[in-house]
Design a protein around this motif. Structure first.
Motif, short mmCIF file in Angstrom:
data_model
loop_
_atom_site.label_atom_id
_atom_site.label_comp_id
_atom_site.label_asym_id
_atom_site.label_seq_id
_atom_site.Cartn_x
_atom_site.Cartn_y
_atom_site.Cartn_z
N GLY A 135 37.24 10.10 -39.15
CA GLY A 135 37.01 11.15 -39.35
C GLY A 135 35.60 11.76 -38.33
N ALA A 136 34.62 11.38 -38.17
CA ALA A 136 33.58 11.66 -37.21
C ALA A 136 34.06 11.62 -35.96
N GLN A 170 28.37 27.29 -48.92
CA GLN A 170 27.45 26.28 -48.56
C GLN A 170 27.65 24.50 -48.94
N ILE A 171 27.72 24.30 -47.77
CA ILE A 171 28.38 23.29 -47.64
C ILE A 171 27.64 22.40 -46.81
N ARG A 172 27.00 19.96 -47.25
CA ARG A 172 26.63 19.95 -46.35
C ARG A 172 28.13 18.48 -46.70
N MET A 173 27.91 18.19 -45.34
CA MET A 173 29.27 17.30 -45.44
C MET A 173 29.43 15.64 -44.82
N THR A 174 29.42 15.10 -45.32
CA THR A 174 28.88 13.53 -44.02
C THR A 174 30.65 12.98 -44.23
N ALA A 175 31.11 12.83 -42.70
CA ALA A 175 32.20 11.79 -42.54
C ALA A 175 32.03 10.13 -41.52
N ARG A 176 32.69 9.88 -40.74
CA ARG A 176 32.29 8.48 -40.64
C ARG A 176 33.10 8.30 -38.81
N THR A 177 32.71 7.49 -38.83
CA THR A 177 32.99 7.37 -36.71
C THR A 177 34.55 6.18 -36.78
N GLY A 178 34.24 5.08 -38.10
CA GLY A 178 35.17 4.10 -37.90
C GLY A 178 36.36 4.57 -38.88
N GLU A 179 36.81 2.83 -38.64
CA GLU A 179 37.33 3.00 -39.83
C GLU A 179 36.58 2.69 -41.64
N LEU A 180 37.21 3.28 -42.58
CA LEU A 180 36.35 3.63 -44.18
C LEU A 180 37.11 2.36 -45.04
N SER A 181 36.33 1.86 -45.68
CA SER A 181 36.17 1.17 -46.98
C SER A 181 35.27 1.07 -47.87
N PHE A 182 35.65 0.41 -49.23
CA PHE A 182 34.67 0.35 -49.79
C PHE A 182 34.90 -0.97 -50.53
N GLY A 187 31.33 -1.55 -54.50
CA GLY A 187 31.07 -0.06 -54.33
C GLY A 187 30.68 1.21 -53.23
N ILE A 188 30.06 0.28 -52.63
CA ILE A 188 29.54 1.03 -51.46
C ILE A 188 30.72 1.21 -50.16
N ALA A 189 30.67 2.19 -49.40
CA ALA A 189 31.02 2.28 -48.17
C ALA A 189 30.90 1.94 -47.33
N GLU A 190 31.82 0.70 -46.73
CA GLU A 190 31.99 0.11 -45.25
C GLU A 190 32.77 0.85 -44.19
N VAL A 191 31.75 0.80 -43.49
CA VAL A 191 32.48 1.13 -42.10
C VAL A 191 32.83 0.16 -40.76
N GLN A 192 34.18 0.33 -40.00
CA GLN A 192 34.40 -0.39 -39.32
C GLN A 192 33.27 -0.24 -37.98
N SER A 193 32.95 -1.40 -37.01
CA SER A 193 31.68 -1.86 -36.36
C SER A 193 32.22 -0.83 -34.74
N GLU A 194 31.12 -0.60 -34.54
CA GLU A 194 31.60 0.01 -33.57
C GLU A 194 31.99 -1.55 -32.29
N MET A 195 31.95 -2.49 -32.14
CA MET A 195 31.75 -3.54 -31.58
C MET A 195 33.10 -3.82 -32.19
N SER A 196 34.62 -4.04 -33.09
CA SER A 196 35.10 -3.75 -33.81
C SER A 196 36.40 -2.66 -33.64
N VAL A 197 35.84 -1.47 -33.18
CA VAL A 197 36.56 -0.31 -32.92
C VAL A 197 37.51 -0.57 -30.71
N GLN A 198 36.14 -1.14 -30.27
CA GLN A 198 36.16 -1.42 -28.84
C GLN A 198 37.46 -2.53 -28.64
N GLY A 199 37.11 -3.62 -29.97
CA GLY A 199 38.24 -4.31 -29.01
C GLY A 199 39.58 -4.08 -29.95
N THR A 200 39.27 -3.37 -31.38
CA THR A 200 41.21 -2.58 -31.59
C THR A 200 41.80 -1.87 -30.57
N ILE A 201 40.73 -1.28 -30.05
CA ILE A 201 41.10 -0.39 -28.80
C ILE A 201 42.01 -0.98 -27.53
#
Length: 348
Positions: A135-136, A170-182, A187-201
């Protein structure tokens, strides 16, 4: 009172958001006591969204709208779940049910903003989490998004959405740069690393290169003939390559392929040897990308925070590893980030 309201727009049945909801209920368990309510409440939003964009304004529509508005006003945080493509900042996706024969439904930032503007009231302050992969991420998706100064942070689905809502709400919003999972244990949010994103590309791009396609076709055409006579240098090379390629551990497969390149044993100045080494080189490149793609997910990673401030306009902050304002760039370079810029809205 449900402290976490989960607006599920992932698909018609809400199945793709189920893992996130289950994880959140681990993180925010239901308090003990018969009359205690769930801390995480799911609201299926797809049908209401479709009624809204199709102009349906009957009694059922207004009843549902009032219910959603009231639940969101009582919540400490509102989470909105939508699928996000890596390569587009113009829309999110409501997945079509498997086997339905229907196409995935695109939801533009304008359509989603219009929906949120009728759900959120002017007088209330909201914490909104966009539960959306990539999303980000900016339209230049292949850039290294850990290189903060190289990215246009005002060019993403999340920013486009926030820009259409602020300063009207009036909003405070958050979003993530990679693939998002939990994480289903914490219960903690986990995000795909930039190395993994680059590997996918890289993985996808290599597979579409004409040189790789030609090399793969050559291999498929000649592999049977290369096995004769058995025990020849070329037959032994094919066996070693296939053994390495089929190794289920990508890192181990890569090590074996690199070792084969150093000690291939193929006859010199031979046309087939050149083709075999060319195929091996392409396979190594692909496996290298696959290894990067398997880089573990991370928590406290890839999180952007969006706020609107009078006099400064929309501001975007990178939360980890060190809080920093990345948009507008002059604000991040000139001033330290006050901690209250990122603090959640208080409810009283």
């Amino acid at each position: 009172m449900a402290k976490q309201i989960f607006l599920n727009m992932s698909d018609d049945l809400g199945l793709d958001g189920r893992k996130a909801i289950d994880a959140l209920r681990i993180k925010f368990p239901r308090p003990q006591g018969y009359f205690k309510s769930e801390q995480v409440k799911e609201i299926m939003l797809v049908d209401f969204y479709r009624d809204h964009i199709n102009g349906v304004r009957n009694r059922s529509y207004h009843k549902t709208l009032n219910k959603i508005k009231n639940e969101c006003m009582k919540a400490d945080r509102v989470l909105l779940s939508l699928h996000g493509p890596m390569r587009s900042v113009n829309y999110g996706i409501i997945k079509a049910p498997v086997g339905s024969g229907r196409q995935d439904e695109h939801v533009t930032d304008q359509q989603l903003a219009d929906l949120l503007l009728i759900i959120f009231t002017r007088s209330h302050c909201y914490n909104l989490s966009l539960v959306m992969c990539f999303g980000a991420r900016s339209s230049q998706y292949a850039l290294d998004h850990q290189n903060l100064d190289a990215v246009d942070w005002s060019d993403s689905f999340a920013y486009n959405l926030f820009n259409r809502i602020s300063p009207r709400r009036q909003i405070r919003m958050t979003a993530r740069t990679g693939e998002l999972s939990f994480n289903t244990l914490t219960g903690i949010a986990e995000v795909q690393s930039e190395m993994s994103v680059q590997g996918t590309i890289d993985n996808a791009e290599i597979r579409h290169e004409q040189l790789f396609v030609d090399s793969q076709n050559w291999w498929n055409t000649h592999i049977a003939g290369l096995m004769n006579p058995p025990g020849s240098a070329k037959a032994l090379f094919v066996i070693a390559l296939e053994t390495a390629r089929l190794n289920p551990d990508a890192a181990a497969a890569l090590a074996l392929l690199r070792q084969l390149r150093r000690n291939h044993g193929l006859p010199a100045r031979d046309a087939q040897s050149r083709e075999l080494l060319n195929y091996l080189g392409n396979l190594i490149r692909l496996t290298e990308a696959s290894v990067r793609q398997l880089d573990p997910v991370k928590n406290k990673y890839g999180k952007l925070v969006y706020r609107h401030f009078h006099g400064s306009g929309n501001c975007v902050f990178v939360k980890y590893p060190v809080t920093r304002c990345v948009h507008p760039k002059h604000l991040g370079q000139s001033y330290p980030v006050p901690t209250d810029y990122l603090r959640k809205f208080a409810h009283g």
